[in-house]
Design a protein around this motif. Structure first.
Motif, mmCIF file in Angstrom:
data_model
loop_
_atom_site.group_PDB
_atom_site.id
_atom_site.type_symbol
_atom_site.label_atom_id
_atom_site.label_comp_id
_atom_site.label_asym_id
_atom_site.label_seq_id
_atom_site.Cartn_x
_atom_site.Cartn_y
_atom_site.Cartn_z
ATOM 1 N N ASP A 125 -59.315 25.694 -68.582
ATOM 2 C CA ASP A 125 -58.926 26.342 -69.834
ATOM 3 C C ASP A 125 -59.992 26.144 -70.902
ATOM 4 N N GLU A 167 -63.188 28.248 -70.091
ATOM 5 C CA GLU A 167 -62.957 29.669 -70.318
ATOM 6 C C GLU A 167 -62.884 29.986 -71.808
ATOM 7 N N PRO A 221 -67.839 30.511 -72.747
ATOM 8 C CA PRO A 221 -67.808 31.762 -71.987
ATOM 9 C C PRO A 221 -69.169 32.161 -71.428
ATOM 10 N N ALA A 259 -67.385 32.883 -64.874
ATOM 11 C CA ALA A 259 -66.067 32.415 -64.438
ATOM 12 C C ALA A 259 -66.075 31.905 -63.006
#
Length: 233
Positions: A163, A166, A170, A174
């Motif tokens: 979490d 992300e 960024p 991912a």
């Protein structure tokens, strides 16, 4: 106030409570560096430095697990612990937790060859990792297995970390977070198996105290690693 000396064995439930308390209260999720990481306060250089230094620990996980496997006295237990080596080394090239950590490094902009060379690993990190590997080499199975029970807290940390990355970082692709996602289920399974062994093996007050001490030591190893990483800034 010091706790009264233990004269009788704790019940399995009491021992489990004490082990979980150590994992909860001393785990490195409380370390200031990890707190900053999860709050999004690290610079890209700090994130990359942590990834590179933590890789030195990651690549030694199957080494310490091989040492533990060699201490186990039944095929069933050796098969169970051998799976941990496969989890990190994979069954083939391009698989396993070490490969996923390398991909995390690449997603963060680090060169794979640099990570594998290990030239940027800090002396304090090397000492912490060497100490843990030697602990697993020299101590009896009960203590070596008990030290692995930091996994009791790992699933929650892995969810928090996904979490946080992300949300706050960024710029890391991912798919580079696959290591953390995979360790949620693996950590839950591994800690369940190891806890059952420790509760079975630790029968006397001395054995139970040594199990708790082993887990405390492992928490200190993880803190020492982060102390070194934090100090490089």
């Amino acid at each position: 106030m010091n706790e009264p000396a233990q004269t009788e064995p704790w019940s399995p439930a009491e021992l489990e409570d004490r082990l979980r308390a150590v994992a909860r209260e001393r785990y490195h999720d409380r370390h200031p560096f990890n707190v900053r990481m999860h709050e999004g306060d690290l610079t890209p250089a700090e994130v990359r430095g942590w990834i590179a230094n933590r890789f030195h620990y990651q690549r030694h996980i199957p080494v310490k697990d091989a040492l533990i496997t060699a201490k186990l006295d039944s095929p069933h237990l050796r098969r169970m612990w051998l799976r941990r080596i496969e989890d990190h080394d994979g069954r083939a090239e391009g698989e396993g937790g070490i490969e996923r950590w390398l991909r995390l490094g690449e997603a963060a902009g680090l060169d794979r060859r640099t990570l594998l060379a290990g030239d940027t690993v800090l002396p304090g990190v090397r000492l912490a990792v060497e100490g843990y590997v030697n602990f697993c080499r020299l101590r009896p199975p009960l203590e070596a297995v008990a030290a692995s029970l930091t996994e009791l807290s790992a699933p929650g940390l892995m969810r928090l970390r996904v979490d946080a990355f992300e949300r706050h970082y960024p710029w890391i692709a991912a798919d580079g977070l696959a290591y953390f996602r995979t360790r949620v289920d693996q950590g839950r399974r591994d800690s369940t198996e190891a806890l059952a062994l420790v509760l079975e093996w630790a029968r006397t007050p001395d054995e139970q105290r040594r199990a708790v001490a082993a887990l405390t030591y492992k928490c200190e190893v993880l803190w020492a690693l982060l102390d070194a990483v934090q100090g490089q800034g």
